[in-house]
Design a protein around this motif. Structure first.
Motif, PDB file in Angstrom:
ATOM      1  N   TRP A   1      -2.603  -5.092 -10.558  1.00 38.50           N
ATOM      2  CA  TRP A   1      -4.032  -3.732 -10.673  1.00 38.50           C
ATOM      3  C   TRP A   1      -4.761  -3.764  -9.608  1.00 38.50           C
ATOM      4  CZ3 TRP A   1      -3.213   1.245 -12.158  1.00 38.50           C
ATOM      5  CH2 TRP A   1      -2.812   1.448 -13.921  1.00 38.50           C
ATOM      6  N   VAL A   2      -5.273  -5.322  -9.412  1.00 32.54           N
ATOM      7  CA  VAL A   2      -5.726  -5.319  -8.200  1.00 32.54           C
ATOM      8  C   VAL A   2      -5.410  -4.975  -6.614  1.00 32.54           C
ATOM      9  CG1 VAL A   2      -7.019  -7.234  -7.073  1.00 32.54           C
ATOM     10  CG2 VAL A   2      -7.366  -6.891  -9.420  1.00 32.54           C
ATOM     11  N   ILE A   3      -4.185  -5.671  -6.425  1.00 29.61           N
ATOM     12  CA  ILE A   3      -3.378  -5.615  -5.257  1.00 29.61           C
ATOM     13  C   ILE A   3      -3.017  -3.534  -5.368  1.00 29.61           C
ATOM     14  CG2 ILE A   3      -1.430  -5.544  -4.238  1.00 29.61           C
ATOM     15  CD1 ILE A   3      -1.212  -8.880  -4.576  1.00 29.61           C
ATOM     16  N   SER A   4      -2.560  -3.131  -6.660  1.00 28.42           N
ATOM     17  CA  SER A   4      -2.175  -1.816  -6.365  1.00 28.42           C
ATOM     18  C   SER A   4      -3.303  -0.778  -5.487  1.00 28.42           C
ATOM     19  CB  SER A   4      -1.539  -0.983  -7.510  1.00 28.42           C
ATOM     20  OG  SER A   4      -0.946  -1.982  -7.868  1.00 28.42           O
TER      21      SER A   4
ATOM     22  N   ARG B   1      -6.248   4.968   2.182  1.00 26.31           N
ATOM     23  CA  ARG B   1      -6.421   5.974   1.945  1.00 26.31           C
ATOM     24  C   ARG B   1      -7.918   6.258   3.215  1.00 26.31           C
ATOM     25  NH1 ARG B   1      -8.117   6.121  -2.854  1.00 26.31           N
ATOM     26  NH2 ARG B   1     -10.026   5.464  -2.807  1.00 26.31           N
ATOM     27  N   HIS B   2      -8.582   4.681   3.551  1.00 26.15           N
ATOM     28  CA  HIS B   2      -9.095   5.048   4.048  1.00 26.15           C
ATOM     29  C   HIS B   2      -8.822   4.320   5.980  1.00 26.15           C
ATOM     30  CE1 HIS B   2     -11.505   4.661   0.157  1.00 26.15           C
ATOM     31  NE2 HIS B   2     -12.697   5.773   1.211  1.00 26.15           N
TER      32      HIS B   2
ATOM     33  N   GLY C   1       6.179   0.326   7.470  1.00 30.39           N
ATOM     34  CA  GLY C   1       6.924  -0.970   5.507  1.00 30.39           C
ATOM     35  C   GLY C   1       5.957  -1.739   5.211  1.00 30.39           C
ATOM     36  N   SER C   2       4.200  -1.403   5.003  1.00 27.84           N
ATOM     37  CA  SER C   2       3.374  -2.319   4.464  1.00 27.84           C
ATOM     38  C   SER C   2       3.994  -2.241   3.460  1.00 27.84           C
ATOM     39  CB  SER C   2       2.626  -2.299   5.397  1.00 27.84           C
ATOM     40  OG  SER C   2       2.003  -0.437   5.104  1.00 27.84           O
ATOM     41  N   PRO C   3       3.631  -0.762   2.568  1.00 31.10           N
ATOM     42  CA  PRO C   3       3.894  -0.376   1.350  1.00 31.10           C
ATOM     43  C   PRO C   3       4.846  -1.371   0.109  1.00 31.10           C
ATOM     44  CG  PRO C   3       3.230   2.139   2.100  1.00 31.10           C
ATOM     45  CD  PRO C   3       4.212   0.754   3.487  1.00 31.10           C
ATOM     46  N   ILE C   4       6.060  -1.782   0.889  1.00 33.48           N
ATOM     47  CA  ILE C   4       7.436  -2.434   0.364  1.00 33.48           C
ATOM     48  C   ILE C   4       7.018  -3.527   0.351  1.00 33.48           C
ATOM     49  CG2 ILE C   4       9.932  -2.469   0.651  1.00 33.48           C
ATOM     50  CD1 ILE C   4      10.151   0.005   1.953  1.00 33.48           C
TER      51      ILE C   4
ATOM     52  N   GLY D   1       2.447   8.006  -9.489  1.00 34.79           N
ATOM     53  CA  GLY D   1       3.399   8.919  -8.273  1.00 34.79           C
ATOM     54  C   GLY D   1       2.366   9.680  -6.364  1.00 34.79           C
ATOM     55  N   ARG D   2       1.794   8.822  -6.687  1.00 36.02           N
ATOM     56  CA  ARG D   2       1.064   8.253  -5.248  1.00 36.02           C
ATOM     57  C   ARG D   2       1.630   8.132  -3.825  1.00 36.02           C
ATOM     58  NH1 ARG D   2      -4.346   8.753  -6.183  1.00 36.02           N
ATOM     59  NH2 ARG D   2      -4.771   8.614  -7.954  1.00 36.02           N
ATOM     60  N   ALA D   3       3.048   7.131  -4.289  1.00 39.19           N
ATOM     61  CA  ALA D   3       3.369   6.494  -3.599  1.00 39.19           C
ATOM     62  C   ALA D   3       4.745   7.619  -2.662  1.00 39.19           C
ATOM     63  CB  ALA D   3       4.484   4.990  -3.905  1.00 39.19           C
ATOM     64  N   LEU D   4       4.598   7.571  -1.414  1.00 37.31           N
ATOM     65  CA  LEU D   4       5.372   8.748  -0.981  1.00 37.31           C
ATOM     66  C   LEU D   4       7.114   8.889  -1.549  1.00 37.31           C
ATOM     67  CD1 LEU D   4       4.057   8.363   3.000  1.00 37.31           C
ATOM     68  CD2 LEU D   4       3.452   9.764   1.227  1.00 37.31           C
ATOM     69  N   ALA D   5       7.648   9.976  -1.027  1.00 40.86           N
ATOM     70  CA  ALA D   5       8.867  10.232  -1.631  1.00 40.86           C
ATOM     71  C   ALA D   5       9.896   9.193  -0.967  1.00 40.86           C
ATOM     72  CB  ALA D   5       9.505  11.438  -1.158  1.00 40.86           C
ATOM     73  N   THR D   6       9.970   8.716   0.574  1.00 38.24           N
ATOM     74  CA  THR D   6      10.529   7.963   1.593  1.00 38.24           C
ATOM     75  C   THR D   6       9.672   6.181   0.959  1.00 38.24           C
ATOM     76  OG1 THR D   6       8.720   8.143   3.291  1.00 38.24           O
ATOM     77  CG2 THR D   6      10.668   9.771   3.351  1.00 38.24           C
TER      78      THR D   6
END
Length: 546
Positions: A199-202, A210-211, A217-220, A259-264
């Motif tokens: 939860w903390v990392i997410s 957002r800011h 590639g960083s989310p992956i 559902g906040r992650a992008l589809a790609t």
């Protein structure tokens, strides 16, 4: 340098195994093919890979357990939670006590704590091995969900019991009261760490994105690092890193529901994780095959400690332990089923007695695999006083032999046991799918109307353009709602038939689009950058229909 070459050869063997399993005339599970390729590497190279046990544990287990927790069906997990908990915890403890005592009785030279450690490490089952065997035979979805849930939780419970047994060997003593308190801390703290870290990392990643924005590639990459972070934090707190990785995966599945992650990002992340899972599981089985000749040689020398001279006693021990595990699992499943049927009759609930082949399949599907191998290789080399760990080579050999025997029994027995089995329909699952399609279509139509009004101002010259575009986009959703208005199963069957027809047409059209773009790029009529962009859009559309 030579070790790096062996590792690269193992990766190549993992790739080759995916093709060989499809061309060999005999139906073999993928892990057996990978073990055989590993043995071939050992025979050719003559140079083994020796990893530090703790490093081996850290590299392989956290991502695999994290992914199991992430992808396990939550509805099935909670629906059959009683059965899954009985198998994942009750059966593990029953196996550790029963098999540990029998192994110590059969091999008196093996200390009781070491026998318990062996019993604990062969208690977890491997869903990947079962899935590779079950790919060619019918297995009810509900049964697969139960087996997946069991394997997810018994990985943690079996490895925790294994660590307690190893600690007893290292310290020379065992206190049930102290172990119970330690287990509570290890279990609950590990679960809490997994949830909190995820939860903390997410939340931190969401705030930064957002800011400050982020690279593609960083989310992956962050997602790949979460299981290692949860594992290391838990281990630092003397909690269970295994349970932390499992809890992190389960928590990630709920984070995903936002559902906040992008589809790609989701498409690319799924591909990356599929590759990681295939690679890590494959490397562990190839590594088992690569080390198997040395394990057999060292175990043959260790068997003399048990009072036997002939090396054939290794085979006797392996078959006997496999038979013990199968008998204990069958007894537990049979008794558990009887208790469940009795409770249902007492409560007046209608409960259909399952086909005896399903009960036998649950017993036979107790296949050991990657977790057993990863765990047993973490046995310490030396005791605190500098002496060799008792019967270490023999324990590793017997665990490896149990993996091989369970794979062979399941690959030979499950197809014959379940062949011709009439699988029950899944009406509840179909109703859920149909309801989701209807609600999604209604929400899509409402969103299209809202977007049309926002994009076009009344009286604007291009108002008709947006109106016609909205009609075209809504046509598919309106057809879906019209079909769903038909009575019962007729609507569902017609909707599924229409989807199949539409999918075939879309796939043919997308393939033609892609070939045209490649042809233009080959003729230098289209830049590489533009062709890649267009092909990616087509690939994403095709992934949707496939």
């Amino acid at each position: 340098m030579q070790s790096i070459e062996v590792v690269l050869a193992m990766l190549l063997a993992v790739v080759a195994s995916g093709y060989l399993v499809r061309v060999v005339p005999v139906s073999l599970p993928l892990p057996l093919v990978q073990i055989a390729l590993g043995a071939g590497i050992a025979a050719i190279s003559g140079h083994g890979v020796r990893l530090d046990p703790e490093i081996f544990f850290l590299l392989f287990l956290p991502p695999l357990l994290f992914l199991d927790g992430w992808r396990i069906p939550k509805v099935g997990l909670f629906r059959d939670k009683g059965t899954i908990l009985e198998l994942a915890f009750g059966l593990v403890v029953f196996t550790v006590l029963g098999a540990g005592l029998l192994i110590h009785w059969m091999i008196p030279a093996m200390p009781l704590a070491v026998a318990f450690a062996l019993a604990a490490i062969v208690s977890p089952t491997d869903p990947v091995a079962v899935s590779s065997i079950a790919a060619r035979v019918p297995i009810p979805k509900r049964l697969m969900h139960i087996l997946e849930g069991e394997s997810l939780l018994n990985d943690a419970s079996g490895l925790v019991c294994f660590r307690f047994a190893v600690a007893a060997v290292m310290t020379g003593g065992f206190s049930l009261a102290a172990a119970s308190l330690t287990f509570l801390w290890v279990a609950f703290a590990g679960l809490a760490v997994g949830v909190i870290v995820t939860w903390v990392i997410s939340l931190a990643q969401r705030w930064l994105s957002r800011h400050l924005g982020e690279e593609a590639g960083s989310p992956i990459l962050v997602n790949l690092l979460i299981p290692f972070g949860a594992y290391l934090v838990a281990e630092h707190l003397d909690a269970s890193g295994i349970l932390a990785a499992v809890a992190a995966g389960v928590t990630m599945s709920y984070v995903e529901l936002s559902g906040r992650a992008l589809a790609t990002t989701r498409v690319q992340r799924a591909a990356v994780w599929d590759t990681v899972q295939f690679s890590l599981n494959g490397i562990m089985f190839v590594l088992l095959g690569e080390q198997l000749p040395g394990i057999v040689q060292r175990a043959a020398a260790a068997v003399e400690d048990s009072g036997h001279v002939s090396r054939w006693w290794l085979l006797v021990y392996a078959l006997a332990i496999s038979a013990i595990l199968a008998a204990l699992r069958f007894a537990w499943v049979w008794v558990s089923l009887r208790v469940t049927l009795f409770k249902a009759r007492e409560a007046g609930e209608p409960l259909q007695r399952p086909d005896w082949r399903i009960v036998a399949a649950v017993s036979l599907a107790g296949v050991r695999g990657a977790i057993t191998l990863a765990g047993v290789l973490t046995l310490p080399l030396l005791l605190p006083d500098g002496r060799d760990f008792p019967a270490r080579d023999l324990v590793i050999f017997l665990a490896a032999a149990v993996i091989l025997v369970s794979l062979l029994l399941a690959s030979l027995g499950l197809p014959r046991l379940l062949r011709g089995l009439a699988l029950p329909d899944e009406p509840a699952e179909r109703r859920e799918e149909d309801r989701a399609r209807r609600e999604a279509a209604a929400a899509a139509i409402a969103a299209i109307e809202k977007a049309r009004h926002a994009l076009s101002e009344p009286g604007a010259a291009d108002a008709d353009l947006y109106t016609n575009a909205a009609v075209r986009v809504m046509a598919n959703y309106q057809r879906r709602l019209a079909d769903s208005a038909m009575p019962g199963s007729v609507a569902a069957d017609r909707l599924r038939a229409a989807d199949r027809a539409e999918m075939a047409l879309w796939l043919a059209a997308l393939q033609a689009e892609r070939e045209a773009i490649f042809r233009l790029a080959r003729d230098y009529e289209l830049s590489d950058e533009t062709s890649r962009k267009l092909v990616r859009q087509i690939d994403l559309m095709e992934a949707r229909y496939r």
